[in-house]
Design a protein around this motif. Sequence first.
Motif: not given
Length: 96
Positions: A31-36, A41-51, A56-62
């Motif tokens: 799902h994440k890959r298909a959306l990306l 436009v991609v907007v990230c609203t995630l909280p900062g947790t270890e999870e 969003l890292s190299s694979a997602e930006f690629d």
Amino acid sequence: GGHRRNASKPDETGLADLVLGPYEGPILPAHKRALLEQSDVVVCTLPGTEETRHFLSSAEFDAMKGGATFVSVGRGIAVDESALVAALPRLGGAAL
């Protein structure tokens, strides 16, 4: 709980909304890959947790389509900033 994926039909400008959230539990990688891959436009609203660390890292930006814009209004830990900087030449822009 679970994923909620909403998609609207393109409007007169040819733009459509693709939304994933809110959710309880993990987001499926497909799902994440298909959306990306489909989003202008991609907007990230995630909280900062270890999870969410580097959600969003190299694979997602690629996976993002060329010329797409990335915006993060969440916590910095969710975005691998080094990966984002490396992806900037093919993205339309980014805002943190």
